[in-house]
Design a protein around this motif. Structure first.
Motif, mmCIF file in Angstrom:
data_model
loop_
_atom_site.group_PDB
_atom_site.id
_atom_site.type_symbol
_atom_site.label_atom_id
_atom_site.label_comp_id
_atom_site.label_asym_id
_atom_site.label_seq_id
_atom_site.Cartn_x
_atom_site.Cartn_y
_atom_site.Cartn_z
ATOM 1 N N UNK A 72 10.340 12.332 3.946
ATOM 2 C CA UNK A 72 10.772 11.145 4.675
ATOM 3 C C UNK A 72 10.227 9.849 4.109
ATOM 4 N N UNK A 73 9.367 9.923 3.084
ATOM 5 C CA UNK A 73 8.759 8.697 2.569
ATOM 6 C C UNK A 73 9.786 7.818 1.849
ATOM 7 N N UNK A 74 10.786 8.415 1.197
ATOM 8 C CA UNK A 74 11.810 7.606 0.520
ATOM 9 C C UNK A 74 12.555 6.750 1.539
ATOM 10 N N UNK A 75 12.924 7.359 2.656
ATOM 11 C CA UNK A 75 13.630 6.633 3.709
ATOM 12 C C UNK A 75 12.710 5.616 4.388
ATOM 13 N N UNK A 146 2.718 0.436 10.627
ATOM 14 C CA UNK A 146 2.517 1.120 11.903
ATOM 15 C C UNK A 146 3.687 0.884 12.854
ATOM 16 N N UNK A 147 4.269 -0.283 12.800
ATOM 17 C CA UNK A 147 5.443 -0.553 13.634
ATOM 18 C C UNK A 147 6.669 0.187 13.111
ATOM 19 N N UNK A 148 6.840 0.174 11.793
ATOM 20 C CA UNK A 148 8.072 0.724 11.226
ATOM 21 C C UNK A 148 8.089 2.243 11.258
ATOM 22 N N UNK A 149 6.943 2.888 11.129
ATOM 23 C CA UNK A 149 6.940 4.350 11.188
ATOM 24 C C UNK A 149 7.357 4.814 12.578
ATOM 25 N N UNK A 196 2.065 10.362 8.170
ATOM 26 C CA UNK A 196 2.265 9.469 7.032
ATOM 27 C C UNK A 196 1.388 8.224 7.140
ATOM 28 N N UNK A 197 0.948 7.718 5.971
ATOM 29 C CA UNK A 197 0.113 6.531 5.917
ATOM 30 C C UNK A 197 0.779 5.467 5.063
ATOM 31 N N UNK A 198 0.281 4.259 5.167
ATOM 32 C CA UNK A 198 0.816 3.179 4.345
ATOM 33 C C UNK A 198 0.562 3.457 2.868
ATOM 34 N N UNK A 199 -0.511 4.209 2.554
ATOM 35 C CA UNK A 199 -0.775 4.535 1.157
ATOM 36 C C UNK A 199 0.295 5.467 0.601
ATOM 37 N N UNK A 200 0.825 6.362 1.432
ATOM 38 C CA UNK A 200 1.934 7.221 0.985
ATOM 39 C C UNK A 200 3.126 6.370 0.563
ATOM 40 N N UNK A 201 3.440 5.362 1.376
ATOM 41 C CA UNK A 201 4.549 4.474 1.043
ATOM 42 C C UNK A 201 4.248 3.673 -0.219
#
Length: 460
Positions: A72-75, A146-149, A196-201
């Motif tokens: 789901x990280x691509x999306x 955090x808002x977008x996830x 998921x974390x912001x670092x993953x993105x």
């Protein structure tokens, strides 16, 4: 004599459509292409029928490039791409597009992630500047993440968890493919989204969002030389960076029918039969993908198609029955037979009805009239597509991301034209076998007293 007249009518329509296709100025006389020093390809298709332009950026990175634990990280990153850069605040991108009199959106698939704007042609330079900016300078603020996830998780609940057919197809993909990453849903598994974390993105962005892993498609009332100059000005300064090695991901040979049942609140049962089939890899040498496209058009797509005529109207076995097949993709292909049984009929009876229709084609082949009608239908779809600048840009991008050169567009149509009745029959016999079949059934459960939530409007 009546059959000859019908065949003649379809032949006349087909000839007219082919003439229209070859006569359309925007059809195949262009596009023009230039590759920048950083590896970014810029493809421009001039279409001067209206003073607008479509600008699209395609990244060759989709859910099939993800790893376990970060599905789901691509999306998710697609969502984050609208959260601003040092020069553009969060949410400002779409506001600027709207202020320019245009529209924008983005979409993620198993094979790619793409972004587009459609604007008055005089605003094209601004769009190129905006896209080049976020290709390299994206803000990935932890608070915005955090808002977008949470938005993405709610999207999954509304579009998959609360939608019975979406759940059915998601589970079927996970069963049909055991090793290939097509088994993973584009939106990701909920557990991975929760962890998921912001670092993953950030890792995904830095890994794949490079000019040498992207191409730009522009269709509209533009001059290609002017566009190339703008691309050099804004995209040119972005340096190329090494890309991760993509290792082969081959699905093991299936050796028997796979079955699954999904229970969910729904009004009707649904039956999906998915056969593993090839997709186009070599435009010239391949035969079977074109025959399968023709078979899909013979079975479905119009009132006289076999499924509509026999299963729905004559036998009243199904309230709906259709097919699904995409001959272009980076990964392996599936050919779907899907439908809902009529009241008083069972999913097993509908499955048997599908099998009977395929068996008739394997035994008796298809008629000349059916083949002529399917050819006319497929060519018509390609012809009508040329009326839309957006559809032209989509076609170029989807072919390129699947590994098929966009310059082969006309040849793909010619190859469809060359398909014979014998090839259709041979493809049905070769691929519609139980060893390559996955059967999924939606077992409807009582509907809740409160109406199911409707999927919310999202960026897609």
């Amino acid at each position: 004599m009546r059959e000859l007249r019908r065949i003649g009518w379809w032949g006349t329509l087909l000839a007219a459509l082919m003439a229209a296709l070859s006569a359309t100025p925007a059809a195949f006389a262009n596009p023009y292409e230039k590759q920048l020093a950083n590896g970014l390809r810029v493809i421009v298709k001039e279409d001067h029928r209206a003073p607008t332009a479509v600008h699209m950026v395609w990244y060759r990175a989709g859910s099939m490039d993800e790893t376990n634990g970060t599905t789901g990280v691509a999306h998710l990153l697609e969502h984050m791409m609208f959260k601003g850069t040092p020069s553009i605040g969060a949410g400002e991108f779409s506001r600027l597009v709207a202020a320019a009199g245009g529209r924008d959106n983005a979409f993620t698939s198993k094979d790619f992630t793409a972004y587009f704007q459609q604007v008055p042609k005089q605003k094209l330079e601004q769009m190129i500047q905006l896209e080049a900016d976020r290709m390299r300078h994206l803000n990935l603020d932890p608070k915005e993440f955090e808002q977008e996830i949470k938005v993405v998780m709610e999207e999954r609940r509304l579009r998959t968890d609360d939608q019975p057919q979406a759940r059915l197809f998601e589970q079927m993909g996970a069963v049909a493919f055991q090793a290939h990453p097509y088994r993973v849903p584009v939106i990701g598994w909920m557990n991975d989204l929760e962890a998921m974390t912001v670092q993953d993105a950030r890792d995904w962005y830095e890994r794949w969002y490079e000019p040498n892993n992207a191409f730009v498609v522009i269709v509209g009332d533009v001059d290609h030389d002017d566009v190339f100059r703008l691309a050099e000005k804004y995209y040119g300064p972005l340096a190329a960076r090494p890309l991760p090695a993509r290792k082969p991901q081959v699905e093991p040979t299936q050796t028997g029918t796979r079955r699954l049942t999904v229970k969910a609140p729904a009004e009707l049962p649904v039956v999906v039969m998915a056969y593993k089939v090839p997709v186009v890899r070599d435009v010239e040498k391949d035969v079977d993908p074109y025959a399968l496209e023709m078979l899909a058009a013979i079975l479905d797509g119009h009132d006289a198609a076999r499924f509509s005529r026999r299963l729905v109207r004559e036998q009243r076995l199904a309230v709906s029955a259709g097919t699904g097949y995409d001959a272009t993709s980076r990964g392996p292909g599936l050919f779907y037979l899907l439908g809902s049984p009529s009241e008083g009929k069972t999913p097993a009876e509908l499955e048997n009805g599908f099998r009977t229709e395929i068996a008739r084609i394997v035994a008796d082949g298809v008629s000349t009239e059916e083949l002529a009608r399917a050819r006319a239908q497929l060519v018509a779809n390609q012809t009508y597509k040329l009326d839309s600048m957006f559809a032209q840009a989509m076609e170029i991008g989807q072919l390129e991301t699947s590994g098929v050169p966009y310059t082969a567009n006309k040849r793909l149509i010619e190859k469809l034209q060359e398909v014979t009745a014998e090839q259709v029959q041979a493809a049905a016999k070769k691929y519609f076998v139980d060893d390559q079949l996955t059967v999924a059934e939606l077992d409807p459960q009582p509907l809740p007293d409160t109406p199911r939530r409707r999927p919310a409007a999202t960026r897609h």
